[in-house]
Design a protein around this motif. Structure first.
Motif, PDB file in Angstrom:
ATOM      1  N   LYS A 150       1.219  -1.381  -0.453  1.00 41.24           N
ATOM      2  CA  LYS A 150      -0.595   0.261   0.326  1.00 41.24           C
ATOM      3  C   LYS A 150       0.968   1.108   0.345  1.00 41.24           C
ATOM      4  O   LYS A 150       1.842   1.405   0.742  1.00 41.24           O
ATOM      5  N   THR A 151       0.233   2.217  -0.478  1.00 40.30           N
ATOM      6  CA  THR A 151       1.282   3.495  -1.046  1.00 40.30           C
ATOM      7  C   THR A 151       1.165   3.895   0.723  1.00 40.30           C
ATOM      8  O   THR A 151       2.081   4.658   1.191  1.00 40.30           O
ATOM      9  N   ARG A 152      -0.078   4.623   1.032  1.00 39.07           N
ATOM     10  CA  ARG A 152      -0.158   5.017   2.539  1.00 39.07           C
ATOM     11  C   ARG A 152      -0.842   3.087   3.450  1.00 39.07           C
ATOM     12  O   ARG A 152      -1.873   3.385   3.550  1.00 39.07           O
ATOM     13  N   VAL A 153      -0.298   3.056   4.597  1.00 38.29           N
ATOM     14  CA  VAL A 153      -0.372   2.372   5.678  1.00 38.29           C
ATOM     15  C   VAL A 153      -1.235   3.218   7.024  1.00 38.29           C
ATOM     16  O   VAL A 153      -2.085   2.328   7.159  1.00 38.29           O
ATOM     17  N   ALA A 154      -0.752   4.173   7.366  1.00 37.10           N
ATOM     18  CA  ALA A 154      -1.331   4.668   7.870  1.00 37.10           C
ATOM     19  C   ALA A 154      -2.756   4.999   7.663  1.00 37.10           C
ATOM     20  O   ALA A 154      -3.153   5.717   7.094  1.00 37.10           O
ATOM     21  N   ALA A 155      -3.655   4.572   8.821  1.00 36.66           N
ATOM     22  CA  ALA A 155      -5.178   5.095   8.127  1.00 36.66           C
ATOM     23  C   ALA A 155      -5.196   6.921   8.426  1.00 36.66           C
ATOM     24  O   ALA A 155      -4.548   7.923   9.571  1.00 36.66           O
ATOM     25  N   TYR A 156      -6.182   7.664   7.914  1.00 34.69           N
ATOM     26  CA  TYR A 156      -6.293   8.693   7.935  1.00 34.69           C
ATOM     27  C   TYR A 156      -8.008   8.778   9.380  1.00 34.69           C
ATOM     28  O   TYR A 156      -7.974   7.627   9.404  1.00 34.69           O
ATOM     29  N   PRO A 157      -7.043  10.453   9.684  1.00 29.50           N
ATOM     30  CA  PRO A 157      -7.936  10.571  11.073  1.00 29.50           C
ATOM     31  C   PRO A 157      -9.557  10.297  10.592  1.00 29.50           C
ATOM     32  O   PRO A 157     -10.292  10.454  10.268  1.00 29.50           O
ATOM     33  N   GLY A 175      -0.659  13.956   3.975  1.00 27.90           N
ATOM     34  CA  GLY A 175      -2.066  13.181   3.552  1.00 27.90           C
ATOM     35  C   GLY A 175      -2.208  13.533   2.453  1.00 27.90           C
ATOM     36  O   GLY A 175      -3.017  12.608   1.158  1.00 27.90           O
ATOM     37  N   VAL A 176      -2.584  14.398   1.528  1.00 29.49           N
ATOM     38  CA  VAL A 176      -2.407  14.551   0.071  1.00 29.49           C
ATOM     39  C   VAL A 176      -1.588  14.965  -1.173  1.00 29.49           C
ATOM     40  O   VAL A 176      -1.512  13.633  -1.809  1.00 29.49           O
ATOM     41  N   GLU A 177      -0.157  14.478  -0.456  1.00 26.18           N
ATOM     42  CA  GLU A 177       0.797  14.039  -1.483  1.00 26.18           C
ATOM     43  C   GLU A 177       0.325  12.181  -1.888  1.00 26.18           C
ATOM     44  O   GLU A 177       0.651  12.180  -2.031  1.00 26.18           O
ATOM     45  N   ASP A 178       0.047  11.563  -0.336  1.00 27.62           N
ATOM     46  CA  ASP A 178      -0.095  10.375  -0.022  1.00 27.62           C
ATOM     47  C   ASP A 178      -1.273   9.843  -1.321  1.00 27.62           C
ATOM     48  O   ASP A 178      -0.988   8.860  -2.412  1.00 27.62           O
ATOM     49  N   VAL A 179      -1.991  10.787  -1.753  1.00 29.73           N
ATOM     50  CA  VAL A 179      -3.308  10.740  -2.440  1.00 29.73           C
ATOM     51  C   VAL A 179      -2.695  10.969  -4.001  1.00 29.73           C
ATOM     52  O   VAL A 179      -2.965  10.159  -5.004  1.00 29.73           O
ATOM     53  N   VAL A 180      -1.675  11.874  -4.363  1.00 30.23           N
ATOM     54  CA  VAL A 180      -1.081  11.990  -5.775  1.00 30.23           C
ATOM     55  C   VAL A 180      -0.028  11.056  -5.573  1.00 30.23           C
ATOM     56  O   VAL A 180       0.119  10.453  -7.195  1.00 30.23           O
TER      57      VAL A 180
END
Length: 418
Positions: free
Chosen positions: A12-19, A390-395
């Motif tokens: 996964k690109t982002r492992v940490a959950a968003y708030p 958070g934004v950079e992980d989307v991109v």
């Protein structure tokens, strides 16, 4: 060919959950305890202490002069229609790209929803389509402020004035938004807000209805309070029901309003960063910002992809992004294809009395269909409470998905088959 997409076994690109949403702390518990100890938990007599406090604070946030607290943000639209004396056989113009409640509420008031197309730059109702849909039976327009965008309220207000139509803003996504110096929900005759679980001001359920005039507010208050009069003379009765907000809901909303300014500012700041970051991704179209839309409420953030540049449609890209840890969604289906909108199965008399208005077999609204089925993308608000990372992980995820699809054109079919 191997792929590194998380959907197909990669990391996964982002492992940490968003708030998580909604946030809560001891203030919520204290507010609820105060109501419980008071013994006045419900909505009668209306308005209670917590409800009155909420209405005053909400007017201070959005503007306007008169507000009514309602059980939810679907009933707010039905109540507005009834307060405006709109009912049997009257036509109400609504966008085809919205939650089913916008089209269902007119039917609950006995009116006929007339579906029209949307603007590709905002995903909101197209003012030219409104004008083309007006008939002698048209009584109202319900523009919807979608995700992080607002409908062109200047054009809509001008149309309504020319044709003597009521405007009910569906502002369920637009808490805190501002258009030309005025808050969302104050530009029409009524402004309907939802406080459902996912909304950026929430009590789990709940709604608020802003009214342009005192008489509208008296009528709306009577309708939601079992028909009791709320005018000073005590003479304005209606045929009402119990649609009141409870004191428990209002207490949670009062705490939510304390948090709201900081949350709003954080989302708005990071959404501006997202605009810049996405504009550098090939095949992504950032929706243009209308200069009249001075403050954006980021319930969700919408943008568009070009399927040709990604080698896949929005549903496939959204599925791949979700697996990468990005909260996203391809958006609504057009109302006439929406699985939650089933007017002929409702047993309400409106569809059977006006069958020609509910025969959607030949209805074709090309912009709504393309945005829904090919290009539209929605990002959850949590992205914007996670800071720049958070934004950079989307991109980064978008670039990863696009690159993988470019290397292996067959990936789109594999994703579609999952």
């Amino acid at each position: 060919m191997q792929t590194d997409l998380a959907l197909l076994g990669g990391e996964k690109t982002r492992v940490a959950a968003y708030p998580a949403w909604p946030p809560h702390d001891e203030r919520d518990l204290e507010a609820l305890a105060e109501v419980i100890q008071s013994g006045n938990w419900g909505g009668f007599p209306y308005p209670g202490e917590q409800t009155r406090r909420f209405l005053d604070a909400f007017i201070a946030l959005q503007g306007g002069q008169y507000a009514v607290a309602v059980m939810n943000g679907t009933l707010t639209m039905e109540v507005a229609l009834r307060a405006a004396d709109i009912g049997w056989g009257d036509e109400v113009i609504v966008p085809a790209y919205t939650f089913q409640a916008t089209a269902s509420a007119p039917m609950m008031a006995g009116a006929v929803p007339v579906l029209v197309d949307i603007d590709p730059d905002t995903f909101c109702i197209d003012s030219a389509a409104i004008e083309a849909a007006i008939t002698p039976r048209t009584r109202a327009i319900i523009p919807v402020h979608v995700a992080s965008q607002m409908a062109d309220m200047d054009a809509i207000s001008a149309i309504a004035a020319r044709h003597d139509l009521i405007v009910i803003e569906d502002a369920a996504h637009a808490h805190g938004a501002v258009w030309n110096g005025r808050g969302a929900g104050t530009l029409g005759d009524f402004g309907s807000f939802s406080m459902q679980s996912t909304k950026i001001l929430t009590a789990g359920e709940g709604g608020a209805l802003l009214c342009r005039t005192q008489e509208q507010a008296w009528r709306a208050a009577s309708i939601i309070d079992c028909g009791r009069p709320h005018d000073p003379a005590g003479q304005l009765y209606t045929q009402g029901g119990n649609y009141r907000m409870t004191e428990l809901q209002a207490a949670l909303l009062n705490v939510g309003l304390e948090r709201f300014p900081a949350q709003f500012a954080m989302r708005e700041e990071q959404a501006a960063y997202m605009d810049e970051a996405l504009s550098e991704v090939p095949g992504v179209r950032v929706l243009p910002r209308d200069e009249r839309h001075q403050r954006r409420a980021i319930y969700c953030y919408t943008f568009a992809i070009e399927p040709e540049a990604f080698g896949a449609k929005n549903q496939h890209v959204a599925r791949a992004l979700t697996a990468e840890g990005i909260p996203c969604w391809p958006g609504y289906e057009p109302m006439y294809r929406y699985e939650l909108f089933r007017p002929t199965e409702s047993r309400l008399p409106v569809p059977s009395a006006f069958p020609e208005r509910f025969d959607y077999s030949r209805l074709h609204l090309p912009v709504a269909e393309r945005i829904s089925g090919e290009t539209g993308m929605w990002l959850g608000e949590a992205v914007f409470r996670a800071g720049q990372r958070g934004v950079e992980d989307v991109v980064a995820s978008l670039r990863k998905v696009q690159s993988a699809l470019a290397r292996d054109p067959a990936l789109a079919e594999r994703i579609a088959a999952l």
